[in-house]
Write a protein that holds these residues in place. Structure first.
Motif, short mmCIF file in Angstrom:
data_model
loop_
_atom_site.label_atom_id
_atom_site.label_comp_id
_atom_site.label_asym_id
_atom_site.label_seq_id
_atom_site.Cartn_x
_atom_site.Cartn_y
_atom_site.Cartn_z
N THR B 123 0.83 -1.31 -0.06
CA THR B 123 0.26 -0.05 -0.01
C THR B 123 0.94 1.12 0.06
OG1 THR B 123 -0.21 -0.23 2.42
CG2 THR B 123 -2.03 -1.08 1.11
N LYS B 124 2.14 1.01 -0.39
CA LYS B 124 3.06 2.30 -0.46
C LYS B 124 2.45 3.27 -1.12
CE LYS B 124 6.40 2.19 2.32
NZ LYS B 124 7.31 0.99 2.35
N GLU B 125 2.06 3.06 -2.54
CA GLU B 125 1.59 4.02 -3.53
C GLU B 125 0.39 4.72 -2.96
OE1 GLU B 125 3.16 4.98 -6.12
OE2 GLU B 125 4.65 3.73 -5.31
N LEU B 126 -0.46 4.04 -2.20
CA LEU B 126 -1.76 4.56 -1.72
C LEU B 126 -1.15 5.59 -0.66
CD1 LEU B 126 -4.75 4.80 -1.43
CD2 LEU B 126 -4.76 2.77 0.13
N TYR B 127 -0.57 5.04 0.40
CA TYR B 127 -0.03 6.00 1.15
C TYR B 127 0.53 7.32 0.86
CZ TYR B 127 2.99 7.51 5.09
OH TYR B 127 3.63 8.59 6.06
N LYS B 128 1.39 7.15 -0.23
CA LYS B 128 2.14 8.48 -0.91
C LYS B 128 1.16 9.27 -1.42
CE LYS B 128 6.63 6.95 -2.54
NZ LYS B 128 7.41 6.39 -3.68
N GLU B 129 -0.06 8.80 -1.89
CA GLU B 129 -1.14 9.48 -2.63
C GLU B 129 -1.87 10.32 -1.23
OE1 GLU B 129 -3.45 7.22 -5.44
OE2 GLU B 129 -5.22 8.49 -4.78
N LEU B 130 -2.25 9.54 -0.50
CA LEU B 130 -2.94 10.18 0.75
C LEU B 130 -2.14 11.21 1.53
CD1 LEU B 130 -4.89 7.07 2.27
CD2 LEU B 130 -5.78 8.80 0.90
N GLU B 131 -1.06 10.83 1.65
CA GLU B 131 0.01 11.75 2.33
C GLU B 131 0.24 13.14 1.49
OE1 GLU B 131 4.39 10.94 2.14
OE2 GLU B 131 4.55 11.41 4.38
N GLY B 132 0.21 12.83 0.20
CA GLY B 132 0.27 14.01 -0.73
C GLY B 132 -0.94 14.93 -0.65
N GLN B 133 -2.06 14.28 -0.53
CA GLN B 133 -3.21 15.15 -0.46
C GLN B 133 -3.48 15.78 1.13
OE1 GLN B 133 -6.89 12.49 -0.74
NE2 GLN B 133 -6.16 11.74 -2.73
N SER B 134 -3.06 15.08 2.08
CA SER B 134 -2.86 15.83 3.30
C SER B 134 -1.87 17.23 3.31
CB SER B 134 -2.47 14.96 4.41
OG SER B 134 -3.26 13.79 4.43
N VAL B 135 -0.72 16.82 2.89
CA VAL B 135 0.17 18.01 2.87
C VAL B 135 -0.47 18.95 2.01
CG1 VAL B 135 2.40 18.45 1.94
CG2 VAL B 135 2.14 16.03 2.99
N LEU B 136 -1.15 18.74 0.81
CA LEU B 136 -1.52 19.75 0.04
C LEU B 136 -2.67 20.58 0.83
CD1 LEU B 136 -1.79 18.06 -3.62
CD2 LEU B 136 -0.62 20.38 -2.66
N ALA B 137 -3.44 19.84 1.54
CA ALA B 137 -4.56 20.46 2.30
C ALA B 137 -3.64 21.44 3.47
CB ALA B 137 -5.31 19.64 2.92
N PHE B 138 -2.83 20.89 4.08
CA PHE B 138 -2.24 21.97 4.95
C PHE B 138 -1.48 23.03 4.24
CE2 PHE B 138 -2.39 18.17 7.92
CZ PHE B 138 -3.06 18.96 9.02
N GLU B 139 -0.85 22.62 3.15
CA GLU B 139 -0.32 23.85 2.42
C GLU B 139 -1.22 25.04 2.10
OE1 GLU B 139 2.22 21.64 -0.71
OE2 GLU B 139 2.50 23.58 -1.55
N ALA B 140 -2.40 24.44 1.58
CA ALA B 140 -3.48 25.24 1.25
C ALA B 140 -3.85 26.29 2.28
CB ALA B 140 -4.60 24.63 0.54
N MET B 141 -3.81 25.78 3.56
CA MET B 141 -4.17 26.44 4.71
C MET B 141 -3.25 27.53 5.17
SD MET B 141 -5.91 23.50 7.55
CE MET B 141 -6.63 22.31 7.01
N ALA B 142 -1.85 26.87 4.78
CA ALA B 142 -0.85 27.82 5.24
C ALA B 142 -0.71 29.07 4.41
CB ALA B 142 0.79 27.20 5.10
N LYS B 143 -0.96 28.63 2.81
CA LYS B 143 -1.06 30.07 2.18
C LYS B 143 -2.13 30.96 2.29
CE LYS B 143 -0.32 29.21 -3.06
NZ LYS B 143 -0.29 28.47 -4.25
N LYS B 144 -3.42 30.35 2.75
CA LYS B 144 -4.29 31.28 3.09
C LYS B 144 -4.03 32.38 4.27
CE LYS B 144 -8.97 29.85 2.58
NZ LYS B 144 -10.03 29.00 3.15
N GLU B 145 -3.11 31.61 5.24
CA GLU B 145 -3.00 32.52 6.51
C GLU B 145 -1.83 33.29 5.93
OE1 GLU B 145 -4.38 31.97 9.36
OE2 GLU B 145 -5.68 30.62 8.34
#
Lengths: 219, 219
Positions: B123-145
């Motif tokens: 499930t390494k690939e799935l993990y990378k995908e989900l991690e990427g999504q999470s990071v992007l979400a946090f990145e978006a939040m940070a950008k807004k701030e």
DNA sequence: CAAAAAAATGACTACCTGGTCATATTAGTA
DNA sequence: TACTAATATGACCAGGTAGTCATTTTTTTG
């Protein structure tokens, strides 16, 4: 620990053996790593592995010990007391780490993959133990900085140590996440983990320091 | 996604099925989780699982989707704009997370174990995908701030997002590392992950906020 | 050179898994 | 009741592993 038979092994053969297993453990988790495959690659019998070591774990621990010892020869040359602040010391750990990486690619790859490797079901306990040791080491460092009046002391040392440890792991992980390095690929070419990306790494380290410094330093 | 046969299943039976697998995936990694064992526990034939789902991964993804949907019903009730600063919002995410945990222990355990679970080779690939999504979400939040002039803007958003994500993971991991919670044990008693430790968690969250606030906030 | 000690061998065991599918059972319908 | 469609079953398959050990080969020694 290795049996006498292994220690009696001719230098070249022993190196081949060690290198092959370093490679295997560098690209797989502990449980994934296949002794069957490595011996096939080496062209020796599977039984030989068990003439040299008690078990797969025994072999793994030996390799770990060796790699840590080699890395220590690099990073233990510097001492905190020779630096004006913790972060300069912290940064230099990476500078010497990079040198270790360049001169011992296989050992570096092994250690780079360690956290991932130990996530295997059968090595959960070992992982917890090693993680605990790392956290304690960082905790001790933090404590010292607090005593020096350089780190803030309004947060429990455990949390400080834990986060400091996780930041170290994060730097490594972000290098891979961002695609700056590709260990699985570089190990194929016998290249160091940070081949041609040493500057990128140090820049990221600087970024992290710049970012988290205000969190840890006493204002 | 589930086949029609699964959807036709009688409510009670379906719940039993889902719960049993939530349990299994909550205490094991993806690869460790054994369908054979769960069906033995449920007293049904292994073939049934494959009448309901295409594969182990298909089943897993269905459970994941369900758990995420349930958790969303809790945390999506709050919005950043209703808070004076990011950290108050961040803290409240945990407050609502705890409520989700209390009212949906099994789903909470599943999500709590997710990072660990997905570390499986397959499930390494799935993990990378989900991690990427999470990071992007946090990145978006940070950008807004940053745009609001509340977060510093001298560090790339990717690094900010990545560290923010890792801090979230760290909080959870430190709760387990420190022994405050013991998921493997609490799931046995059908207890929530943070049973009786909600205050401890929120205190740790506060500590983390207090610690990292100066790192992220614009001075 | 022969005997003894050391090292290398690989067929074999025990064990586990996810997934398949022909068959049997149950439920629905007319 | 009789026919059909839906569902449940579990023996079986292919594939993988770490580790064992009696036997053979190689090396050392006297």
């Amino acid at each position: 620990m290795p049996k006498q038979t292994f220690l009696n092994l001719e230098e070249g053969k022993r190196k081949q053996f060690v290198d092959a297993f370093l490679r295997e453990f560098s690209i797989k988790t502990f449980d994934e790593a296949s002794i069957t495959e490595v011996v096939k690659l080496l062209g020796i019998a599977k039984g030989s592995v068990y003439q040299y070591f008690e078990s797969k774990l025994d072999l793994f621990l030996f390799l770990l010990q060796e790699c840590v010892a080699v890395k220590m020869k690099y990073v233990a040359t510097i001492e905190r007391k020779d630096y004006a602040d913790f972060w300069m010391y912290f940064r230099d750990l990476y500078v010497y780490g990079v040198q270790f990486d360049e001169e011992n690619p296989l050992q570096s790859h092994f250690l780079h993959n360690l956290v991932n490797n130990l996530n295997s079901p059968s090595t959960k306990e070992l992982y917890k133990e090693l993680e605990g040791q790392s956290v304690l080491a960082f905790e001790a460092m933090a404590k010292k900085e607090m005593e020096l009046g350089l780190f803030r002391d309004d947060i429990p040392t455990q949390t400080i140590g834990f986060l400091l440890y996780k930041i170290g792991v994060s730097i490594q992980e972000e290098m891979e996440y961002s695609g700056a390095i590709n260990p699985k690929e570089s190990i194929q070419n016998n290249s160091p983990v940070y081949q041609g990306k040493q500057e990128t790494l140090l820049k990221l380290v600087d970024q992290y320091i710049q970012l988290v410094k205000p969190a840890f330093d006493k204002q």
